[in-house]
Scaffold this motif. Structure first.
Motif, PDB file in Angstrom:
ATOM      1  N   LYS A   1       9.152   8.200  13.290  1.00 37.59           N
ATOM      2  CA  LYS A   1       8.255   9.096  12.586  1.00 37.59           C
ATOM      3  C   LYS A   1       7.752  10.188  13.521  1.00 37.59           C
ATOM      4  O   LYS A   1       7.198   9.933  14.561  1.00 37.59           O
ATOM      5  CB  LYS A   1       7.090   8.296  12.013  1.00 37.59           C
ATOM      6  CG  LYS A   1       6.798   8.828  10.650  1.00 37.59           C
ATOM      7  CD  LYS A   1       5.756   8.227   9.830  1.00 37.59           C
ATOM      8  CE  LYS A   1       5.001   9.312   9.075  1.00 37.59           C
ATOM      9  NZ  LYS A   1       5.735  10.490   8.682  1.00 37.59           N
TER      10      LYS A   1
ATOM     11  N   ARG B   1       3.237   1.754   8.423  1.00 41.42           N
ATOM     12  CA  ARG B   1       3.940   2.303   7.262  1.00 41.42           C
ATOM     13  C   ARG B   1       5.252   2.955   7.661  1.00 41.42           C
ATOM     14  O   ARG B   1       5.425   3.420   8.785  1.00 41.42           O
ATOM     15  CB  ARG B   1       3.056   3.288   6.525  1.00 41.42           C
ATOM     16  CG  ARG B   1       3.007   4.658   7.140  1.00 41.42           C
ATOM     17  CD  ARG B   1       2.061   5.550   6.357  1.00 41.42           C
ATOM     18  NE  ARG B   1       1.336   6.418   7.248  1.00 41.42           N
ATOM     19  CZ  ARG B   1       1.597   7.729   7.336  1.00 41.42           C
ATOM     20  NH1 ARG B   1       2.553   8.269   6.624  1.00 41.42           N
ATOM     21  NH2 ARG B   1       0.901   8.470   8.165  1.00 41.42           N
TER      22      ARG B   1
ATOM     23  N   ARG C   1      -5.184  13.646  -1.900  1.00 41.58           N
ATOM     24  CA  ARG C   1      -5.726  14.062  -0.604  1.00 41.58           C
ATOM     25  C   ARG C   1      -5.684  15.581  -0.460  1.00 41.58           C
ATOM     26  O   ARG C   1      -6.629  16.197  -0.018  1.00 41.58           O
ATOM     27  CB  ARG C   1      -4.908  13.421   0.515  1.00 41.58           C
ATOM     28  CG  ARG C   1      -5.427  13.738   1.888  1.00 41.58           C
ATOM     29  CD  ARG C   1      -4.594  13.085   2.962  1.00 41.58           C
ATOM     30  NE  ARG C   1      -4.769  11.639   2.986  1.00 41.58           N
ATOM     31  CZ  ARG C   1      -4.163  10.842   3.860  1.00 41.58           C
ATOM     32  NH1 ARG C   1      -3.322  11.338   4.743  1.00 41.58           N
ATOM     33  NH2 ARG C   1      -4.362   9.541   3.812  1.00 41.58           N
TER      34      ARG C   1
ATOM     35  N   SER D   1       3.369   0.500   3.235  1.00 42.22           N
ATOM     36  CA  SER D   1       3.103  -0.507   4.253  1.00 42.22           C
ATOM     37  C   SER D   1       2.718  -1.792   3.530  1.00 42.22           C
ATOM     38  O   SER D   1       2.403  -1.772   2.348  1.00 42.22           O
ATOM     39  CB  SER D   1       1.964  -0.066   5.175  1.00 42.22           C
ATOM     40  OG  SER D   1       0.779   0.114   4.428  1.00 42.22           O
TER      41      SER D   1
ATOM     42  N   ASN E   1       5.508   6.684   1.097  1.00 38.48           N
ATOM     43  CA  ASN E   1       5.024   5.950   2.263  1.00 38.48           C
ATOM     44  C   ASN E   1       4.601   4.563   1.814  1.00 38.48           C
ATOM     45  O   ASN E   1       3.894   4.434   0.811  1.00 38.48           O
ATOM     46  CB  ASN E   1       3.811   6.651   2.864  1.00 38.48           C
ATOM     47  CG  ASN E   1       4.158   8.054   3.326  1.00 38.48           C
ATOM     48  OD1 ASN E   1       4.562   8.257   4.452  1.00 38.48           O
ATOM     49  ND2 ASN E   1       4.039   9.017   2.420  1.00 38.48           N
TER      50      ASN E   1
ATOM     51  N   VAL F   1       0.890  -1.165   0.000  1.00 41.94           N
ATOM     52  CA  VAL F   1       0.000   0.000   0.000  1.00 41.94           C
ATOM     53  C   VAL F   1       0.928   1.214   0.000  1.00 41.94           C
ATOM     54  O   VAL F   1       1.781   1.341   0.883  1.00 41.94           O
ATOM     55  CB  VAL F   1      -0.900   0.001   1.257  1.00 41.94           C
ATOM     56  CG1 VAL F   1      -1.753   1.263   1.314  1.00 41.94           C
ATOM     57  CG2 VAL F   1      -1.780  -1.247   1.282  1.00 41.94           C
TER      58      VAL F   1
ATOM     59  N   VAL G   1      -0.201  15.469  -2.087  1.00 42.99           N
ATOM     60  CA  VAL G   1      -0.271  14.280  -1.234  1.00 42.99           C
ATOM     61  C   VAL G   1      -1.356  13.358  -1.767  1.00 42.99           C
ATOM     62  O   VAL G   1      -2.519  13.759  -1.889  1.00 42.99           O
ATOM     63  CB  VAL G   1      -0.593  14.653   0.235  1.00 42.99           C
ATOM     64  CG1 VAL G   1      -0.597  13.413   1.118  1.00 42.99           C
ATOM     65  CG2 VAL G   1       0.409  15.677   0.761  1.00 42.99           C
ATOM     66  N   THR G   2      -0.965  12.136  -2.097  1.00 42.22           N
ATOM     67  CA  THR G   2      -1.969  11.185  -2.602  1.00 42.22           C
ATOM     68  C   THR G   2      -2.579  10.402  -1.451  1.00 42.22           C
ATOM     69  O   THR G   2      -2.002  10.297  -0.367  1.00 42.22           O
ATOM     70  CB  THR G   2      -1.363  10.152  -3.578  1.00 42.22           C
ATOM     71  OG1 THR G   2      -0.618   9.172  -2.818  1.00 42.22           O
ATOM     72  CG2 THR G   2      -0.476  10.802  -4.624  1.00 42.22           C
ATOM     73  N   GLU G   3      -3.735   9.829  -1.680  1.00 44.98           N
ATOM     74  CA  GLU G   3      -4.246   8.790  -0.789  1.00 44.98           C
ATOM     75  C   GLU G   3      -3.418   7.532  -1.056  1.00 44.98           C
ATOM     76  O   GLU G   3      -2.774   7.431  -2.108  1.00 44.98           O
ATOM     77  CB  GLU G   3      -5.727   8.509  -1.095  1.00 44.98           C
ATOM     78  CG  GLU G   3      -6.665   9.675  -0.813  1.00 44.98           C
ATOM     79  CD  GLU G   3      -6.809   9.979   0.682  1.00 44.98           C
ATOM     80  OE1 GLU G   3      -6.425   9.136   1.512  1.00 44.98           O
ATOM     81  OE2 GLU G   3      -7.305  11.079   1.004  1.00 44.98           O
ATOM     82  N   PRO G   4      -3.424   6.586  -0.108  1.00 48.32           N
ATOM     83  CA  PRO G   4      -2.619   5.371  -0.332  1.00 48.32           C
ATOM     84  C   PRO G   4      -3.280   4.450  -1.360  1.00 48.32           C
ATOM     85  O   PRO G   4      -3.737   3.366  -1.025  1.00 48.32           O
ATOM     86  CB  PRO G   4      -2.553   4.734   1.060  1.00 48.32           C
ATOM     87  CG  PRO G   4      -3.698   5.298   1.810  1.00 48.32           C
ATOM     88  CD  PRO G   4      -4.020   6.628   1.228  1.00 48.32           C
TER      89      PRO G   4
ATOM     90  N   GLY H   1       1.508   5.449  -0.660  1.00 48.01           N
ATOM     91  CA  GLY H   1       1.006   6.824  -0.840  1.00 48.01           C
ATOM     92  C   GLY H   1       2.208   7.745  -0.993  1.00 48.01           C
ATOM     93  O   GLY H   1       3.238   7.541  -0.353  1.00 48.01           O
ATOM     94  N   LEU H   2       2.079   8.740  -1.866  1.00 51.59           N
ATOM     95  CA  LEU H   2       3.227   9.603  -2.153  1.00 51.59           C
ATOM     96  C   LEU H   2       2.973  11.040  -1.714  1.00 51.59           C
ATOM     97  O   LEU H   2       1.841  11.532  -1.763  1.00 51.59           O
ATOM     98  CB  LEU H   2       3.531   9.600  -3.661  1.00 51.59           C
ATOM     99  CG  LEU H   2       3.829   8.241  -4.294  1.00 51.59           C
ATOM    100  CD1 LEU H   2       4.028   8.406  -5.798  1.00 51.59           C
ATOM    101  CD2 LEU H   2       5.065   7.597  -3.664  1.00 51.59           C
TER     102      LEU H   2
END
Ligand code: ADP
Ligand code: MG
Length: 482
Positions: free
Chosen positions: A269, A216, A125, A204, A202, A9, A160-163, A11-12
């Protein structure tokens, strides 16, 4: 992904430099390549008492970027200070946006990474504005680190993307598509080599088919498409190894070392409280008028997917060709300028995708600086259509145009590339071809007529493209009794 029992999964968070003349909060040039610390002033040096002003053009470019990603623009914006300590951050905080970002809830349709027909929807996002940091230049030999603040304050959009990405290859395909959308919108040039696009990835793992996402980690500061893919492959393999050995993945931030091809733990994190986000008291909240947002929307050009569909409909091109021709806005513009010139779209597409792209790549220049302008190619294709030059002749003229930038008509005249109208001359070329291949000539005379094409080809070659194949064939028949 190599690991069958787990699925990734991803997300960037993508930072792109927006195309503006000056920085986000001051009038210094937002330019790459100047001598260190020459585009600096009290504001971007963070000197006490210096007051920032928001660059309206940067906000407009951010809005263009957000609209190109299908986002809803928030009419009420606020800027925040994000505090952390780093030598290339002179103020000790970065001006960014926190709870009232520029835009949210977008989505983009990414062409399938395997080149197939499918698309994958990736939700966006948020998009927010922030200032870039300076650059630290390490010189291990001299054991010093220098700081160049030219970049400090250049406007960035953070996307920012969603995952929603499921593999490193998809992440790469998303970035390629994102770059194309921003380039079309004119919001950013996204030059990776100049640090114009930086990615935090990101990732996970979860058991294949299971709903619950795992812990993640974040890979920081990836600066090439290949680097993103490589780093994600590496991290997925690492996490899968930890999980298979019965361990747990720690939530942490890793710094990718592109040279060694491995990640290093940078820190645990941080949560957002660690940054002590505060509203920036020097920057008033901004109200964007809905009518202004609509004007920016109306100024966006036709985007790549629409444009590719139109090229298919309007010029009857195969979808595969339309996809390549719309890979950049410049290329699509170039093609359409040639196609509208009268040569016919299929001929135009064949030249642009063949000789033009090859020559541009060989010259190593952007298409905008390529010597042969569409109007020159239109003239050349017209010369070809009228039979003034043969097809091989046209390719030679094109090669000379690439070398010299001269007009096609001039090259045809100077190099004597016009098709020969002289029957005797064509006859001499045919005689030459027959003499050069006596065995084949004998077989042709004995009735092996499929050799005629071979000789016509030889004649065109010997004549440097000046012989008309039909005339050559007639002269050949006259001599061999075919
Ligand atoms: P932070 O504020 O810590 O950066 P966010 O919730 O804003 O965290 O998410 C940052 C990025 O992490 C987003 O791009 C998002 O898509 C991605 N992300 C969120 N959850 C996961 C997950 N389970 N696996 C991979 N990426 C994720
Ligand atoms: Mg983050």
């Amino acid at each position: 992904m190599a690991e069958r029992e787990y699925e990734a999964v991803i997300g960037l968070e993508v930072h792109v430099q927006l195309k503006t003349r000056s920085k986000l909060l001051c009038a210094d040039a937002a330019e790459f390549g100047a001598p260190p610390n020459t585009h600096v002033c009290p504001v971007c040096l963070g000197l006490p008492g210096a007051l920032p002003t928001i660059n309206a053009r940067a906000v407009e470019q951010g809005v263009r970027a957000a609209l190109a990603l299908g986002c809803t623009v928030n009419p009420a914006l606020a800027f925040a200070r994000k505090h952390y300590f780093y030598p290339d951050l002179p103020k000790g905080y970065q001006v960014t946006q926190h709870d009232r970002p520029l835009a949210g809830s977008g989505s983009v349709e990414v062409p399938a990474e395997d080149g197939g027909d499918g698309v994958r929807t990736v939700r966006i996002r948020r998009v927010h504005l922030e200032e870039d940091t300076g650059r630290t230049l390490h010189d291990p030999g001299a054991r010093v680190t220098r700081v160049d603040l030219n970049r400090a304050g250049i406007p960035l959009a953070e996307v920012v993307t969603e995952p929603d990405l499921a593999s490193p290859a998809q992440a790469r395909a998303f970035l390629v598509h994102l770059r194309r959308l921003l380039e079309y919108a004119g919001a950013s040039d996204v030059a990776m080599e100049e640090g114009g696009l930086r990615v935090d990835a990101n990732v996970s793992l979860r058991l294949a088919g299971a709903g619950e996402a795992g812990t993640r980690t974040e890979l920081k500061n990836l600066s090439s498409f290949g680097g993103v893919e490589h780093a994600l492959d590496w991290e997925i393999a690492r996490q899968a190894g930890v999980l298979r050995a019965g361990g747990t993945v720690e939530p942490e931030t890793l710094l990718w070392d592109a040279e060694r091809g491995e990640g290093r733990p940078l820190r645990g994190k941080e949560d957002s409280a660690a940054y002590r986000y505060l509203p920036d008291p020097d920057l008033p909240p901004l109200e964007l008028e809905p009518a202004w947002i609509e004007r920016v929307r109306a100024s966006l050009p036709e985007m790549p997917a629409e444009r590719a569909a139109r090229l298919v409909a309007e010029y009857e091109l195969p979808p595969g060709q339309a996809a390549v021709l719309t890979s950049t806005r410049d290329l699509a513009d170039y093609f359409e300028a040639v196609a509208r010139g009268g040569a016919g779209p299929r001929e135009a597409a064949a030249w642009v995708l063949g000789d033009v792209l090859a020559a541009v790549r060989a010259a190593g220049v952007p298409l905008s600086e390529f010597r042969v302008r569409p109007s020159d190619l239109v003239v050349l294709l017209e010369l070809l259509r009228q039979g003034v030059v043969s097809r091989p002749g046209a390719r030679r003229v094109f090669a000379r145009m690439v070398e010299t930038g001269a007009a096609p008509v001039q090259i045809v005249a100077e190099e004597g590339l016009a098709r020969s109208e002289d029957e005797a001359e064509v006859g001499r070329w045919v005689d030459e071809a027959l003499a050069a291949h006596p065995a084949e000539a004998e077989r042709l005379r004995a009735g092996e007529t499929r050799l005629a094409d071979f000789f016509v080809g030889q004649v065109v070659r010997i004549s440097g493209g000046r012989a008309d194949p039909r005339e050559a064939e007639a002269a050949l028949r006259a001599r061999t009794g075919g």
